[in-house]
Design an enzyme around this catalytic site. Sequence first.
Site, short mmCIF file in Angstrom:
data_model
loop_
_atom_site.label_atom_id
_atom_site.label_comp_id
_atom_site.label_asym_id
_atom_site.label_seq_id
_atom_site.Cartn_x
_atom_site.Cartn_y
_atom_site.Cartn_z
N ASP A 144 0.43 -1.32 -0.33
CA ASP A 144 0.03 0.25 0.16
C ASP A 144 0.50 0.99 0.55
OD1 ASP A 144 -2.65 -1.80 0.41
OD2 ASP A 144 -2.68 -1.35 2.39
N LYS A 145 0.48 1.75 -0.90
CA LYS A 145 0.97 3.80 -0.42
C LYS A 145 1.62 4.07 0.77
CE LYS A 145 0.11 9.11 -1.16
NZ LYS A 145 -1.19 9.65 -1.24
#
Length: 317
Positions: A144-145
């Site tokens: 994830d970012k």
Amino acid sequence: MGGHQVISVELKSSHAGWRLDRALADAVPTLSRERLKALIRSGALQSEASAAVRDPALKVRGIEAFTLTVPEARPAHNEPQDIPLRLVFEDEHLLVVDKPAGLVVHPAAGNPDGTLVNALLHHCGGTLSGIGGVARPGIVHRIDKDTSGLLVVAKTDVAHEGLAKQFAAHSIDRRYLAIVAGLPKTAEGIVDAPLARSSTNRKKISIVEGSRGKRAVTHWRRLQILQDAALVECRLETGRTHQVRVHMASLGHPLLGDPVYGHSGKSSRELLKRLNFHRQALHAAELGFTHPVTKHRLSFASGMPADMQELFTALLV
């Protein structure tokens, strides 16, 4: 034919009973099986009767002839950008990156550039596996970012295919460090709960019943007791979107700072605000796999990043 390469493929009697994509990969070793699958599905393969053959799983008879039209490689639409990368390992086949929190892995709606892919295109000069398509060259898996940590990237199609097989076989060793709310009552455990996109909120992942979800398994163990929190190691047997975040939340111990699945007590909220910590406390700390070309076993470790280390130190009992 301008812009295309036309390949005549002759299958042998020894190919009888093989899947079409496997037989073609054997007959045309310059193209990976994944690349051939994509070409078949696009209608690029024709039989002797000039009919398009679109099923990679079709069983071949044996002595058959096909024509394969291979388009020129399209340049990725993504622009190379000089974004700093922390490289842990690199050779001619692959590289391992230690991704900072906040960096998106590949371009998508809302993040057209400034991604890891843009940085990789600059660093590698265009030498990235094309299996991921023009939007995701070289990308075998994601984090994830707002999760930091280790990620392996394929430079060649052969490396991409070999790594993808290991991910599918669950033989990649991936271990995450997470700071969770509350104190797990047991020292370790396993969450085996299928995951799927939430039917009520497309931005969330949910644990689901029956066959709608994909099997997801997380092995977790408590590493250290903190103030109304704990440091936990999560080993992924599978690698689904938001897996650690959803599984730990299902135990009543969501990740501190998680804006989607988290709920923190007043003291934790005040601490997160004071430290300006606005992400899930999750770090991909260990990554191990077999090199798809050299066959050597590789293992990498990444220390807790500064922001998460500051949070951890503030929570020490």
